[in-house]
Write an enzyme that holds these catalytic residues in place. Structure first.
Site, PDB file in Angstrom:
ATOM      1  N   ASP A  66       0.820  -1.214   0.000  1.00  0.00           N
ATOM      2  CA  ASP A  66       0.000   0.000   0.000  1.00  0.00           C
ATOM      3  C   ASP A  66       0.856   1.268   0.000  1.00  0.00           C
ATOM      4  O   ASP A  66       0.367   2.350   0.314  1.00  0.00           O
ATOM      5  CB  ASP A  66      -0.959   0.000   1.195  1.00  0.00           C
ATOM      6  CG  ASP A  66      -0.208  -0.141   2.512  1.00  0.00           C
ATOM      7  OD1 ASP A  66       1.011  -0.387   2.479  1.00  0.00           O
ATOM      8  OD2 ASP A  66      -0.848  -0.005   3.568  1.00  0.00           O
ATOM      9  N   HIS A 269      26.606   8.424 -15.963  1.00  0.00           N
ATOM     10  CA  HIS A 269      25.407   8.397 -15.126  1.00  0.00           C
ATOM     11  C   HIS A 269      25.646   7.569 -13.867  1.00  0.00           C
ATOM     12  O   HIS A 269      24.807   6.774 -13.456  1.00  0.00           O
ATOM     13  CB  HIS A 269      24.203   7.847 -15.919  1.00  0.00           C
ATOM     14  CG  HIS A 269      23.758   8.774 -17.000  1.00  0.00           C
ATOM     15  ND1 HIS A 269      22.959   8.388 -18.044  1.00  0.00           N
ATOM     16  CD2 HIS A 269      23.995  10.092 -17.197  1.00  0.00           C
ATOM     17  CE1 HIS A 269      22.738   9.422 -18.840  1.00  0.00           C
ATOM     18  NE2 HIS A 269      23.353  10.461 -18.350  1.00  0.00           N
ATOM     19  N   ASP A 286      27.256  16.137  -9.906  1.00  0.00           N
ATOM     20  CA  ASP A 286      26.202  16.646 -10.800  1.00  0.00           C
ATOM     21  C   ASP A 286      24.909  16.535 -10.006  1.00  0.00           C
ATOM     22  O   ASP A 286      24.372  15.440  -9.826  1.00  0.00           O
ATOM     23  CB  ASP A 286      26.161  15.794 -12.076  1.00  0.00           C
ATOM     24  CG  ASP A 286      25.180  16.342 -13.110  1.00  0.00           C
ATOM     25  OD1 ASP A 286      24.328  17.181 -12.747  1.00  0.00           O
ATOM     26  OD2 ASP A 286      25.258  15.910 -14.280  1.00  0.00           O
ATOM     27  N   ASP A 297      20.395  22.316 -12.460  1.00  0.00           N
ATOM     28  CA  ASP A 297      21.263  21.224 -12.924  1.00  0.00           C
ATOM     29  C   ASP A 297      22.693  21.746 -12.975  1.00  0.00           C
ATOM     30  O   ASP A 297      23.071  22.423 -13.932  1.00  0.00           O
ATOM     31  CB  ASP A 297      20.769  20.788 -14.321  1.00  0.00           C
ATOM     32  CG  ASP A 297      21.524  19.592 -14.874  1.00  0.00           C
ATOM     33  OD1 ASP A 297      22.365  19.026 -14.160  1.00  0.00           O
ATOM     34  OD2 ASP A 297      21.261  19.232 -16.047  1.00  0.00           O
ATOM     35  N   HIS A 376      29.426  13.304 -25.029  1.00  0.00           N
ATOM     36  CA  HIS A 376      28.024  13.736 -24.893  1.00  0.00           C
ATOM     37  C   HIS A 376      27.868  15.133 -25.478  1.00  0.00           C
ATOM     38  O   HIS A 376      28.846  15.768 -25.862  1.00  0.00           O
ATOM     39  CB  HIS A 376      27.576  13.683 -23.428  1.00  0.00           C
ATOM     40  CG  HIS A 376      28.373  14.560 -22.491  1.00  0.00           C
ATOM     41  ND1 HIS A 376      28.245  15.928 -22.458  1.00  0.00           N
ATOM     42  CD2 HIS A 376      29.320  14.251 -21.549  1.00  0.00           C
ATOM     43  CE1 HIS A 376      29.048  16.423 -21.521  1.00  0.00           C
ATOM     44  NE2 HIS A 376      29.724  15.432 -20.976  1.00  0.00           N
ATOM     45  N   HIS A 380      21.313  20.983 -22.765  1.00  0.00           N
ATOM     46  CA  HIS A 380      19.908  20.653 -23.063  1.00  0.00           C
ATOM     47  C   HIS A 380      19.015  21.741 -22.489  1.00  0.00           C
ATOM     48  O   HIS A 380      19.437  22.510 -21.617  1.00  0.00           O
ATOM     49  CB  HIS A 380      19.559  19.289 -22.449  1.00  0.00           C
ATOM     50  CG  HIS A 380      19.963  19.175 -20.996  1.00  0.00           C
ATOM     51  ND1 HIS A 380      19.175  19.633 -19.961  1.00  0.00           N
ATOM     52  CD2 HIS A 380      21.103  18.696 -20.397  1.00  0.00           C
ATOM     53  CE1 HIS A 380      19.788  19.423 -18.809  1.00  0.00           C
ATOM     54  NE2 HIS A 380      20.973  18.862 -19.043  1.00  0.00           N
ATOM     55  N   HIS A 387      15.586  17.562 -18.400  1.00  0.00           N
ATOM     56  CA  HIS A 387      15.756  17.594 -19.864  1.00  0.00           C
ATOM     57  C   HIS A 387      14.413  18.091 -20.383  1.00  0.00           C
ATOM     58  O   HIS A 387      13.491  17.318 -20.610  1.00  0.00           O
ATOM     59  CB  HIS A 387      16.119  16.213 -20.408  1.00  0.00           C
ATOM     60  CG  HIS A 387      17.473  15.754 -19.948  1.00  0.00           C
ATOM     61  ND1 HIS A 387      17.926  14.477 -20.091  1.00  0.00           N
ATOM     62  CD2 HIS A 387      18.488  16.421 -19.332  1.00  0.00           C
ATOM     63  CE1 HIS A 387      19.153  14.371 -19.577  1.00  0.00           C
ATOM     64  NE2 HIS A 387      19.507  15.531 -19.117  1.00  0.00           N
ATOM     65  N   GLU A 413      27.420  22.327 -20.434  1.00  0.00           N
ATOM     66  CA  GLU A 413      28.080  21.301 -19.612  1.00  0.00           C
ATOM     67  C   GLU A 413      29.099  20.449 -20.373  1.00  0.00           C
ATOM     68  O   GLU A 413      28.964  19.233 -20.453  1.00  0.00           O
ATOM     69  CB  GLU A 413      27.027  20.387 -18.988  1.00  0.00           C
ATOM     70  CG  GLU A 413      26.001  19.813 -19.951  1.00  0.00           C
ATOM     71  CD  GLU A 413      25.017  18.883 -19.241  1.00  0.00           C
ATOM     72  OE1 GLU A 413      25.483  17.942 -18.580  1.00  0.00           O
ATOM     73  OE2 GLU A 413      23.803  19.098 -19.361  1.00  0.00           O
ATOM     74  N   TYR A 417      36.502  12.908 -19.931  1.00  0.00           N
ATOM     75  CA  TYR A 417      36.473  11.691 -19.112  1.00  0.00           C
ATOM     76  C   TYR A 417      37.580  10.776 -19.635  1.00  0.00           C
ATOM     77  O   TYR A 417      37.433  10.189 -20.717  1.00  0.00           O
ATOM     78  CB  TYR A 417      35.087  11.030 -19.216  1.00  0.00           C
ATOM     79  CG  TYR A 417      33.988  12.079 -19.071  1.00  0.00           C
ATOM     80  CD1 TYR A 417      33.525  12.460 -17.818  1.00  0.00           C
ATOM     81  CD2 TYR A 417      33.472  12.734 -20.208  1.00  0.00           C
ATOM     82  CE1 TYR A 417      32.565  13.460 -17.687  1.00  0.00           C
ATOM     83  CE2 TYR A 417      32.522  13.737 -20.084  1.00  0.00           C
ATOM     84  CZ  TYR A 417      32.068  14.097 -18.824  1.00  0.00           C
ATOM     85  OH  TYR A 417      31.139  15.090 -18.701  1.00  0.00           O
ATOM     86  N   ARG A 434      33.575  17.612 -15.399  1.00  0.00           N
ATOM     87  CA  ARG A 434      32.486  18.300 -16.102  1.00  0.00           C
ATOM     88  C   ARG A 434      32.177  19.570 -15.322  1.00  0.00           C
ATOM     89  O   ARG A 434      32.290  19.581 -14.086  1.00  0.00           O
ATOM     90  CB  ARG A 434      31.230  17.409 -16.197  1.00  0.00           C
ATOM     91  CG  ARG A 434      30.057  18.095 -16.898  1.00  0.00           C
ATOM     92  CD  ARG A 434      28.966  17.112 -17.373  1.00  0.00           C
ATOM     93  NE  ARG A 434      28.274  16.424 -16.310  1.00  0.00           N
ATOM     94  CZ  ARG A 434      28.468  15.163 -15.974  1.00  0.00           C
ATOM     95  NH1 ARG A 434      29.336  14.427 -16.636  1.00  0.00           N
ATOM     96  NH2 ARG A 434      27.793  14.612 -14.985  1.00  0.00           N
ATOM     97  N   GLU A 436      29.087  22.493 -15.279  1.00  0.00           N
ATOM     98  CA  GLU A 436      27.747  22.717 -15.834  1.00  0.00           C
ATOM     99  C   GLU A 436      27.055  23.881 -15.136  1.00  0.00           C
ATOM    100  O   GLU A 436      26.971  23.910 -13.899  1.00  0.00           O
ATOM    101  CB  GLU A 436      26.901  21.443 -15.650  1.00  0.00           C
ATOM    102  CG  GLU A 436      25.456  21.588 -16.088  1.00  0.00           C
ATOM    103  CD  GLU A 436      24.671  20.281 -16.026  1.00  0.00           C
ATOM    104  OE1 GLU A 436      25.033  19.397 -15.236  1.00  0.00           O
ATOM    105  OE2 GLU A 436      23.694  20.162 -16.792  1.00  0.00           O
TER     106      GLU A 436
HETATM  107  N1  GLY Z   1      22.136  15.761 -14.701  1.00  0.00           N
HETATM  108  C1  GLY Z   1      21.646  15.441 -15.941  1.00  0.00           C
HETATM  109  C2  GLY Z   1      22.326  16.206 -16.981  1.00  0.00           C
HETATM  110  O1  GLY Z   1      23.282  16.895 -16.694  1.00  0.00           O
HETATM  111  O2  GLY Z   1      21.911  16.236 -18.095  1.00  0.00           O
HETATM  112 MN    MN Z   2      23.750  17.716 -14.773  1.00  0.00          MN
HETATM  113 MN    MN Z   3      22.515  18.706 -17.600  1.00  0.00          MN
END
Ligand code: GLY
Ligand code: MN
Ligand code: MN
Length: 466
Positions: A66, A269, A286, A297, A376, A380, A387, A413, A417, A434, A436
């Site tokens: 529940d 991730h 992050d 973010d 990457h 975004h 996102h 960002e 790596y 990184r 960001e």
């Molecule tokens: N933390 C997710 C990204 O940086 O896109």
């Molecule tokens: Mn991030």
């Molecule tokens: Mn991000």
């Protein structure tokens, strides 16, 4: 030590954030916020022209027995309503006399004793400014009548099988009435196409909330820098982040925090957050709070012992240079992809200079040799979702990139790596960096919503030593 000016700036920001939040995430909903939600409904009605929109909030999800997962309203539904209860559907009837109707849970004394306040239809109508409100239990019976003679439906297509079933049943309900002379909608649009375009441009209410989300997350990263020490476990630093989010009223994270030390920083991730940190490690964090439903973010990378080694500093300064050049590309009139191209250019040249890539810049970019270390994209859209909604290209994958305009918010960002490999000198092994920030595009250029987070080598080392 931080320079005195920087120290007093952080102290000052801390004090100003201690004030009660202007936008409390409670029953208190400001008039400006309600007006903003109503304006968004009106904008959608205008964009529809005619037809009926049916916008459900998220379904609740069982965790076990529940116990439910924490409820998070659907972002599109919340954008249009400000209404945070589960089991609710917004109906918008476009045309000459537009109408807004909320279907929601009825008041229920027993459930309110156990689970808390419910607005009920009349309370929701009065508080949130819908034209009408009705009990959600009556939705399925009401829909065939509401859909009768409407040319089209705007809803979420293909998002949730239960909702799809309700739409099909409602359409069949209208078709069953055909002999009375009514006609059923012949077109079903995905409402997200119109709403994505709307959500891409943040209004003043949204910007105010995102600015605050960014400030709170900045303070959390500062706290992490101040409190991290060799020998701690990554989750101890995660606890410091969460402490700072929650005490400023941001009860949720915008996504699960990545607290990645040493080699873990090269797992994009990484989620375990359970390694014991060693002297000499870098720590990549992050993490961003969700404040009043809006995401922040931020990524920062800093030395666990407070002092970068030579190779760490070389990689860090390259990523920082790329990030700063990227931010300069984020301004009205630029195509969305410009700053990603800048990231690729600056990082690729830097990798050549560090001896990690060989050949000409053009060749390293053409062959994508840089992607061994940078794999990457540079950022975004950011908003209600981390996102966030909005097209990146107009006209699909062969179309042109979205042109940046005031009111858009995006992350910048870039990162590097460096996993151990035959072509990598040992001194660079397992360095992951990184950086960001969250950037609002303004008429004059841009505003960094997370600028308070220390970023230069000197500022980061000073924050780590406090
Ligand atoms: N933390 C997710 C990204 O940086 O896109
Ligand atoms: Mn991030
Ligand atoms: Mn991000």
């Amino acid at each position: 030590m931080l320079a005195d000016a920087a120290k007093s700036r952080i102290a000052y920001n801390r004090r100003s954030l201690e004030q009660p939040p202007h936008f409390a995430a409670s029953q208190m909903i400001s008039k400006d916020a309600l007006d903003a939600h109503a304006a968004r409904r009106n904008a959608l009605l205008a964009a529809m022209g005619e037809g009926i929109a049916l916008i459900p909030t998220s379904p609740e999800a069982t965790r076990n027995r529940d116990s439910l997962y924490p409820f998070r309203h659907d972002s599109y539904f919340y954008y249009l309503t400000g209404f945070a209860e589960p089991e609710a559907v917004l109906v918008l009837v476009a045309g000459k006399s537009p109408r807004t109707i909320l279907f929601c849970r009825e008041k229920n004394l027993e459930r309110e004793i156990w689970d808390g306040y419910r607005h009920g239809p009349e309370g929701a109508r009065a508080t949130f400014g819908f034209d009408e409100a009705q009990p959600i239990a009556g939705l399925e019976a009401a829909l065939p009548q509401m859909l009768s003679d409407q040319p089209s439906i705007y809803t979420f297509v293909g998002a949730d099988p239960v909702w799809n079933g309700k739409i099909s049943a409602a359409l069949n309900g209208v078709r069953a009435l055909a002999r009375t002379g009514v006609s059923a909608p012949s077109v079903v649009h995905d409402a997200r196409a119109l709403l994505d375009a709307q959500r891409l441009l943040k209004d003043d209410q949204e910007v105010a909330l995102m600015r605050r989300a960014g400030e709170i997350s900045s303070l959390a990263h500062i706290r992490a820098m101040e409190r991290t020490r060799p020998g701690q476990f990554e989750y101890q630093v995660e606890a410091e982040l969460l402490h700072e989010f929650v005490r400023f009223g941001a009860r949720e994270q915008a996504y699960s925090a990545i607290v990645a030390s040493g080699a873990n920083a090269c797992v994009l991730h990484y989620r375990e957050n359970n390694r014991q940190m060693a002297d000499g490690d870098l720590l990549l964090i992050d993490a961003g709070c969700e404040f009043s439903s809006y995401a922040s973010d931020i990524t920062r990378t800093f030395p666990v012992n407070g002092k970068f080694t030579g190779p760490q500093k070389a990689v860090y300064e390259l990523v920082l240079e790329a990030q700063q050049q990227c931010i300069d590309q984020v301004k009205p009139g630029k195509p969305f992809n410009a700053y990603h191209e800048t990231a690729v250019n600056v990082l690729a040249q830097g990798l050549i200079d560090l001896g990690l890539c060989t050949g000409s810049l053009a060749a390293v970019i053409e062959t994508k040799a840089y992607s061994q270390f940078y794999m990457h994209r540079a950022g975004h859209w950011l908003g209600l979702d981390v996102h966030d909604a909005g097209d990146y290209r107009i006209g699909g994958s062969t179309g042109h990139w979205q042109t940046l305009a005031p009111g858009m918010v995006l992350t910048v960002e870039p990162g590097l790596y460096i996993r151990p490999a035959d072509n990598v000198p040992e001194k660079f092994h397992n360095i992951g960096v990184r950086i960001e920030d969250d950037i609002l595009i303004t008429a004059a250029g841009n505003e960094n919503l997370t600028a308070r987070t220390p970023k230069s080598v000197a500022d980061v080392e000073a924050a780590c030593r406090r």
